[in-house]
Each structure stands twice: as C-alpha cells, then as structure tokens.
Design a protein around this motif. Sequence first.
Motif: not given
Length: 575
Positions: A413-416, A420-423, A443-446, A452-457
């Motif tokens: 899972i990726t986060y911004r 801090k809140d996202g993590q 697995i968490t990954q920054a 993230l925006l382009s990957d999400s799109k």
Amino acid sequence: MHVQRLSILSLTSLLLSSAALAAAPSDTLVLQQSSDISTLDPAQAYDIPTFSVIENLYEPLVAYQGSDLTRLHPVLATSWKISPDGKTYTFNLRKGVRFHSGNVFGCADAQYTLQRLIVTNNADSGNFFLSNSLLGTESNAADDTSITWAKIAGAVTCNAAGQLVLKLPKSDPALLSKLASQNMSIVDRQWAINLGEWNGTEATWKTWVGKDLTDSALSKQPSGTGAYKLVSRDDHSVLATAFPSYWGGAPKIKNVIVQLVGEEASRLEALKRGDADVVEVGARPVLTQLQGRSDIVILDHLANLSTPVMLMNEDIQNPALLGSGKLDGQGIPANFFSDVNVRQAFSYAFDDTTYIRDITGGAGVKRTMTLPPAFLGYDKTLPTYSFDKAKATAAFKKAFGGQVWDKGFTLTITYRAGSKDGQQTIDLIARAVESLNPKFHVITQAEQWSSLLSDSKAGKTAMLLLSWGADYADPDNVMYTLLASDGYYSPRTHFADAQIDQWLTQARTVTDPQTRAALYRKAGARAHVLAPYLLMPADPNFIVFRSNLQGITPSSFNPMLSGLSGTYWRQLSKK
C-alpha cells in the motif's frame, strides 16, 4: 504611526516587509495561506487558493447565503424560471450593477462569460460540468467534433427583454448549484475584449478552443462586480481594496491582503502577534498551540464537504505492487479487490475508534455514505462498518473460495510521502490485517504525491487514501464521481455496478428533490454492501482568527466558499 492613513501601495510594502507591524491595521484584513494564486481568470480557476480571491473580486448569477446549502440566492440574477421539462432556464438580471472598470453589467456579459467557459474548457479548468449541462458533453470542440458554434450559441442567449436564457439538451437538477461555483463568475465582456481576449464571435471561437487562460490578460487585469477590486498581485501576495461602486454597499474593511507564507510556524506566529487576522493551519493537533488565548478564536466543528475514503482498486495495473501476482502468500492477483469479501474484510479491519482518537484528535465523525451529510440524499440510518476482527476474519475466509485465508497474501500500500496522518492511517490498517492471520503481510511504501496521483489515474495503486472535495453542492458531484462506472474515479477503482449506475444516471435528470434523494439513498445502501471504498471518518472544519475580527460565525460559515474565513470578505469587520 497611523498606518491606515498611508497609501495602499505603501501599506502593502510595510505589511510585506521583514519589519512586521505590531498588528494589522483596523481597516485592513490580512490573511496568510500556504499556496499561491494560480490565476485570476475565472474561466481557468479550479483550486481553493485561487477561488478564495476570485469569489471576492467577481460574482456569479446565484450563490449560497450564510451556512445554507439547500437553497440558491440571487446575486447577479434576481430571479429565475425553470420550464416544466427542466430544460430551459430564464434569468432576470440585476440592474444598476457596475464592473470595476466602470462598465455596466448586462445580459451580454453573462452570455459572453458562459460561452467563453464552454469554448475554452480544458483539462485543467472546472468548466467541464457546465459543458455537460449545456451541451451534453464534458469535452471541448477539439475533442468532441459534435460541438459546433450553433450549439454553443443556441445554449446561451439573451432574449429581447434582456433576460439570460439557457437551453439544455436534457434536464439537469444540479445546474443552479453549478452556476454558484466560483469559476462561473461573470466577467466584464467589453473589458475582456479590449484586453485582447476572445471577442465572442463565431469567426474566432475555434482559435480559443481549450485555450489555457492561466496567464490571460484578464487574469492580470481582472474586472468583476465583487465588493473588492484588485490593486496588485505578485508571487507573494494579492492586494485588493473596497470597490466604491459596489451594488451591495461599501464593505466595512477597506483593504485586504492575502500573503503566501509557506511555513506553518511562521503563519502561527503572525497570528499570535496580530500581524495576520486569519491564517491557514494544518492538522488539528496544531490547535493545542492556540488554545487558551483570549486574543485568538478557534471556531470548530464546522461542516466539511470533503469525502475522505480509501479506494480499493479492483484491477491493479502495476506489477510492482503484485509481487508474485498470485494468491501464494508472496503477492496478490491484479483483481484481488474484485472480490467483495476482500473489500468487506478490509472495511471491518479498519480500527475507526483508534483513528478518530489518534488521528483526528477525537473530532472525526463516521459517515454512512460517500456523501457529506449536508447534501440531499444522505441517509444517516444506513449501517456502517466498525472494527470487528471476527467479521473481518469471516469475510477473509470467504474470499476467493477460501484461498485468501489458506494461502495468505503480500499486499503493498502506498501513501503520500511526508504525510504523517497518511502513514499512521496505513499503518493502522496494516497492523490490524496482519494480526488476523500470520500469512497476511502488508508493506507500506511512501511515494511523492504527484506520482501517486498519476499512478492512481492509470489504475496503478492498490489502495489510496484520498478526499474528494465537492465542486458544487449537489450529490451528483460526489456520488457519480465516486461510484459511477464512468465516473471520475472509475479508472482508479475499476468498480462498476449496473444497479448503482442506473440510479445515479436517473438522479441526474429527475427534477423532484424527494425522488432524487430516494435514488441516492438506494445507491448508498447498495454501496455499503459492495464496499467499493473504505469510508473514513470526516474531520470537521475549523477556523482560527484574531478575536477582534467580527463576522466569522457558525451561521456565516459556508463550506462551498474557499476563503480562510469561510465567508465573504465584505461580511467581515474589526472592532
């Protein structure tokens, strides 16, 4: 020093100098925010910092009044009539209104404005929803060859009585809400043409199709009908002063300065010293630095029209997140979240109580639908998912015929990055899921937000924490965006349900509010069962400001406005 007697430009220099004033002058409102103003051309504007200025320099035909989100009130339109079939809107326009240039407002200005929005509609503007209403397509003429000048000219006209007439291909109950958006603000036609903007004719319209107006001549020299007019703008500030010919009466505060201050600590210090009247603050924990001060007001628990969710992508187009690509404990298949049991399991594995306590400081509020409670159709009686390890386990055991539970998985899972809140949110979910079965690995990954925006799109994220902010105060803008198979987020989630599509499409054209509300409630109930998103508790809005600033109250705050005060500058005063 009586700063209020200085010239406007001298005042600006003093306020922006390193030698800050002990307090902002009594006739001047100073606001500090973290983001710059991208443009002052309404036709290109599509972000909150920009809207915060435009909504005070310009005015739309209709707008919200106070905290009311259910009714539109007259502004440049004094009244309107809707045909029985919902496809023709006729607006009576306000008389005696002048633009900052001195030009008199009339129907030709409203006609020019709306036609210009449709002509210049581009991917970075918010004009697509007006085009959809008036032409039946969100595209511009470069992408949709069915768009002709005849269609544009026929959709927006002025009749012999000087009334503005809008003709729609099909009824759109959200049209008035769309017209209240800041980018629908009416511009000064003659002023714009004299500056070299589109001249409003058939002979030239094609050369302006999809044109980027960020740095347009109108952006540099705006002329609206708002209570304030622009004096100057640079990379660090915007200065506006009260418009003496404003039809609504002179504002009580003469000057307004919007300053770009990137560091939150600097903004907070400015507020404490009185150098700024209202400042942008970040996450809720910062309020602890301001509590207990008699010179600062914290107005909390205000309406929030954002919809925070965690999307679950049912067709992950990114091999890097799939590991082995199989349910063998070493990865996941691309369609991992296509099984409703997996989505429900994650919803039950979300510890909402801990999230509300630790991440929202106890202020977060659970929602039953992907819709702000203030909107038509929200059903507070619908069930919600709560943290329940037993139910999460049962759902995982059903997923993929038992293979998920038996073989396990490894999910990334990726986060911004920097959030801090996202993590904390992702870690909270990861810990809960892993605690259910030793074969479950998360697995968490920054990742940088732009990536993230382009990957999400492109459908390349597995899960993503996001918050959709309403463009206009109508459930269509949220429900269709998030849940429709051709909605804005469909390429990101690959969620599709024929029944929900049917209800949401029907709600787009039904004019009876009760019927529309029932359709949205049905869609919300079915979405609960199908769980396309993990619904996040919403953190209420809050505002911090100096105690001598008057006019910021719960009844004046409107979440559809973008300014830091949640109300128009003209409604504020100082004591």
